[in-house]
Design a protein around this motif. Structure first.
Motif, PDB file in Angstrom:
ATOM      1  N   ASP A  33     -13.337  -6.182  27.593  1.00  0.00           N
ATOM      2  CA  ASP A  33     -14.682  -6.651  27.877  1.00  0.00           C
ATOM      3  C   ASP A  33     -15.766  -5.696  27.433  1.00  0.00           C
ATOM      4  N   ASP A  34     -15.690  -4.587  28.056  1.00  0.00           N
ATOM      5  CA  ASP A  34     -16.708  -3.537  27.707  1.00  0.00           C
ATOM      6  C   ASP A  34     -16.610  -3.287  26.128  1.00  0.00           C
ATOM      7  N   SER A  35     -15.774  -3.184  25.526  1.00  0.00           N
ATOM      8  CA  SER A  35     -15.328  -2.799  24.018  1.00  0.00           C
ATOM      9  C   SER A  35     -16.004  -3.988  23.225  1.00  0.00           C
ATOM     10  N   ASN A  36     -15.665  -5.082  23.548  1.00  0.00           N
ATOM     11  CA  ASN A  36     -16.329  -6.369  22.704  1.00  0.00           C
ATOM     12  C   ASN A  36     -17.846  -6.496  22.843  1.00  0.00           C
ATOM     13  N   THR A  37     -18.298  -6.045  24.181  1.00  0.00           N
ATOM     14  CA  THR A  37     -19.650  -6.074  24.395  1.00  0.00           C
ATOM     15  C   THR A  37     -20.314  -5.213  23.513  1.00  0.00           C
ATOM     16  N   ASN A  38     -19.603  -3.999  23.314  1.00  0.00           N
ATOM     17  CA  ASN A  38     -20.207  -2.864  22.307  1.00  0.00           C
ATOM     18  C   ASN A  38     -20.231  -3.456  20.972  1.00  0.00           C
ATOM     19  N   ALA A  39     -19.140  -4.196  20.574  1.00  0.00           N
ATOM     20  CA  ALA A  39     -19.018  -4.953  19.177  1.00  0.00           C
ATOM     21  C   ALA A  39     -20.251  -5.729  18.937  1.00  0.00           C
ATOM     22  N   ALA A  40     -20.667  -6.376  19.997  1.00  0.00           N
ATOM     23  CA  ALA A  40     -21.683  -7.626  19.850  1.00  0.00           C
ATOM     24  C   ALA A  40     -23.024  -6.596  19.523  1.00  0.00           C
ATOM     25  N   PHE A  41     -23.163  -5.381  20.046  1.00  0.00           N
ATOM     26  CA  PHE A  41     -24.461  -4.615  19.823  1.00  0.00           C
ATOM     27  C   PHE A  41     -24.431  -4.084  18.539  1.00  0.00           C
ATOM     28  N   LEU A  42     -23.240  -3.658  18.049  1.00  0.00           N
ATOM     29  CA  LEU A  42     -22.914  -2.926  16.673  1.00  0.00           C
ATOM     30  C   LEU A  42     -23.076  -4.022  15.672  1.00  0.00           C
ATOM     31  N   ALA A  43     -22.664  -5.364  16.094  1.00  0.00           N
ATOM     32  CA  ALA A  43     -22.996  -6.335  14.872  1.00  0.00           C
ATOM     33  C   ALA A  43     -24.448  -6.624  14.838  1.00  0.00           C
ATOM     34  N   GLN A  44     -25.274  -6.735  15.841  1.00  0.00           N
ATOM     35  CA  GLN A  44     -26.516  -6.992  15.941  1.00  0.00           C
ATOM     36  C   GLN A  44     -27.193  -5.624  14.935  1.00  0.00           C
ATOM     37  N   GLU A  45     -26.875  -4.543  15.216  1.00  0.00           N
ATOM     38  CA  GLU A  45     -27.513  -3.370  14.793  1.00  0.00           C
ATOM     39  C   GLU A  45     -27.101  -2.908  13.419  1.00  0.00           C
ATOM     40  N   LEU A  46     -26.025  -3.611  12.921  1.00  0.00           N
ATOM     41  CA  LEU A  46     -25.451  -3.258  11.433  1.00  0.00           C
ATOM     42  C   LEU A  46     -25.667  -4.438  10.560  1.00  0.00           C
TER      43      LEU A  46
END
Length: 696
Positions: free
Chosen positions: A200-213
């Motif tokens: 769950d935490d890693s996929n949360t990280n994926a969402a923020f990276l998706a937004q950023e990149l």
């Protein structure tokens, strides 16, 4: 064999038979690598496209709408076959691309097949495409540490357990500096997409990276991984889009095989209670699945304890014209009493042995412990924030930490901090054993979560249970039942009056089942007095040896063996279910990438049904996120899914508790799940919890 005729060690090591039998790669591993997982029908088509599924609705968090504005409007996307009308999509699907993959968090069986699925699909679409694996988790992205994934590398790890190919780590990409480093790495490798395999935490990280990149045209896709099984996705209307994360089935089966072996041992040696703690930091999914797999005598489910109401205390309070609010919710003391009740019941039927399963995070569902965890986590977070220091480094041992809490409760430390720790807390905390205090004050993980794996939950509960069992033994309540036939046979051999002694010694002589020594008989002295009062002997010297032996057999000796199942299960080779599941997750991730998606989690719908009904989807990660307290602050995260006590799976376990307890004469109901395999018609094709929950 004569010493002089021994083969020398150099010749022995170089012998062909030696090389064959001790080779690093055995026949089982070779067969595993060669196993070809099944593919969902859609992946056998020429190419795929994405079809929005607006019928699936989620309630979106306002904070997510603000900080994830570029991906918040994503729909659930179904992967469907491409047609000649999709010429633009077809051209994009087959283009050359570079894809990065990273494992994040603890290992889970099947991760290598996610890589295999992505690699196979990428190379099939365009042999010039390249796939990179970042070494040691997200730290590999930040430090630009990677390896190009080749066919030979993939073939060496197909269907194999662990994350050995590229390793894993727990670094979080949570700061602007880390985001900038991630962007630089992705650009340096000319990545078109990054796949994050994690919980769950890693996929949360994926969402923020998706937004950023997104502005850089770099796609980010998440893949749900955790043996805890606590990533489960349902829509606002109750549609289940992802019923479990990968690795859950394998870990549960690995635990279940070991626990099943203990069931066999317990009923063979008949002198131990095996206490098995299984992983599951928040949710009890693994405990529930292993209960269904093994039929252990007692399984605690944390979510069930959270809803507990002590009806006796409630009734007593009502008779006094009061409301006892402490009757709502389970306490440590009452839980230990329930465990003792189970042990006493089985002992009465001659079964002073058994197997119990305890979820790792059960303490989180105990009222007073949950309050301690919340308060202490807040205190630690506040100290770190106020002083810009690390609490555990500042107070390196238990005495120093206790002294800080003591000063805090008296208002002579950190006056600026909230007065969360009071004298009552201090008093209750000091009553706990030192090892438990140490456990509650253990360093939080990188996400600010309490580390239940560091607390000896089973020791806490069993120490309390053993203390109470001693009280029950002294009261004559805890007794081992005596087999009636054995009793009568022994009395006949010694020429004694079975009925006369039976009525004097046993409280249930006229009833069927095992015989129980009267509660008033708690020693040889009270036994002698009872038999003398019945006129069966004249003085204590006449007490028959067989009667003494029977009494000694009735006196229970409570012995436990504790076991922790966690790391062994997450390092297991995957089941056939997880081999198929993860390979198709990899294919799904590639289809999402090839069709331009970002901020999506690759999932397979209908896992609870037969393989032919599996349906690959992309789910918007942003729609799964909500505000939750982490390290004393509110943060956007994916909510963990806990056991639904209204689910079919839990209701079945609840309904069969008494049967599996088997507190009656006769055999136990233990089930043998067998070893983890990846072939064969007898290998189950999905977790039992999923099969039960699919029944409507």
């Amino acid at each position: 064999m004569e010493h002089s005729s021994r083969i020398d060690i150099k010749t022995l090591l170089n012998h062909a038979k030696t090389a064959s039998v001790i080779a690093d790669i055995n026949r089982e591993a070779i067969e595993r690598r060669a196993f070809a997982p099944k593919k969902c029908q859609v992946f056998s088509e020429g190419f795929t496209v994405l079809e929005d599924q607006p019928q699936y609705r989620f309630s979106q968090d306002r904070e997510a709408e603000k900080v994830l504005a570029d991906i918040i409007d994503n729909h659930v996307q179904k992967i469907v076959p491409g047609t000649p009308e999709h010429s633009t999509e077809q051209e994009r699907y087959f283009k050359r691309r570079n894809i990065g993959i990273v494992f994040s968090g603890g290992p889970a069986p099947g991760g290598h097949n996610v890589i295999s699925g992505i690699f196979d699909a990428a190379k099939k679409a365009n042999p010039a495409s390249r796939v990179y694996g970042f070494i040691l988790g997200p730290a590999g992205i930040l430090e630009r540490s990677y390896v190009e994934i080749t066919e030979s590398l993939v073939d060496a790890y197909r269907n194999m357990g662990g994350f050995n190919m590229i390793k894993t780590g727990r670094t979080k990409i949570d700061l602007k500096k880390k985001m900038d480093l991630s962007r630089a790495t992705c650009k340096a490798l000319e990545l078109d997409a990054l796949v994050i395999v994690g919980g769950d935490d890693s996929n949360t990280n994926a969402a923020f990276l998706a937004q950023e990149l997104k502005v850089d045209g770099i796609q980010v896709i998440g893949v749900p991984k955790t043996i805890d099984g606590d990533i489960r996705v349902s829509t606002e209307d109750g549609d289940v889009l992802c019923s479990t994360s990968f690795g859950f089935h394998t870990a549960a089966r690995a635990f279940a095989q070991n626990i099943s072996n203990l069931c066999t041992d317990a009923s063979s040696d008949i002198k131990y209670w095996h206490v098995c703690k299984v992983m599951g930091r928040v949710a009890s999914h693994l405990a529930l699945e292993t209960a269904l797999q093994t039929h252990a005598n007692l399984t605690l489910i944390g979510e069930d304890l959270a809803d507990y109401v002590d009806q006796e205390r409630l009734k007593a309070a009502q008779e006094r014209g009061e409301i006892d609010y402490t009757a709502y919710g389970m306490t440590l003391r009452h839980l230990s009493r329930l465990i003792c009740e189970t042990i006493v019941k089985r002992a009465a039927s001659g079964k002073n042995y058994g197997v119990m399963i305890i979820p790792e995070g059960v303490l989180e569902f105990i009222n007073e412990i949950q309050i301690f965890i919340i308060k202490l986590s807040t205190i630690i977070a506040e100290f770190n924030n106020v002083h810009d220091l690390d609490f555990h480094a500042s107070f390196p041992n238990l005495d120093a930490r206790l002294d800080y809490l003591r000063r805090l409760s008296r208002g002579i430390s950190d006056r600026a901090a909230s007065p969360i720790w009071n004298l009552r807390d201090d008093e209750l905390f000091n009553d706990l054993p030192a090892f438990f205090q140490e456990g509650l004050l253990v360093e939080r993980d990188t996400h600010g979560n309490f580390q239940f794996s560091q607390v000896k939950t089973e020791k806490i509960l069993m120490d309390m249970a053993m203390d109470y069992l001693e009280i029950l033994r002294e009261k004559g309540i805890y007794k081992v039942g005596i087999n009636r036939r054995s009793y009568e046979s022994l009395m006949a051999m010694d020429g004694l009056d079975a009925e006369g002694f039976g009525r004097a010694i046993f409280k249930n002589y006229d009833q069927d089942g095992y015989l129980l020594v009267k509660e008033t008989i708690i020693s040889l002295k009270t036994l002698t007095q009872t038999v003398m009062n019945a006129g069966l002997i004249d003085d204590e010297k006449d007490l028959p040896g067989s009667v003494v032996d029977l009494f000694k057999k009735s006196v229970p000796k409570f012995s436990i063996q504790t076991h922790f199942y966690g790391y062994d299960g997450r390092g297991s080779d995957p089941t056939k279910f997880d081999c198929n599941y993860t390979y198709n997750l990899g294919l799904t991730a590639f289809s999402l990438i090839a069709n331009g998606a970002t901020g999506q989690m690759a999932v397979i719908k209908n896992l609870e049904h037969k393989f032919c009904k599996w349906e690959p989807l992309g789910i918007p990660i942003s729609s799964l996120m909500h505000l939750e307290e982490r390290k004393g602050k509110l943060a956007l995260v994916i909510e963990k899914s806990i056991v639904d006590v209204e689910s079919n799976a839990f209701r079945v376990v609840k309904a069969l508790r008494e049967k599996w307890l088997a507190a009656e004469p006769g055999d136990d109901c233990y089930r043998r799940p067998g070893p983890v395999r990846f072939t064969g018609s007898s290998e189950e094709d999905r977790p039992i919890t999923l099969m039960l929950n699919s029944i409507h």
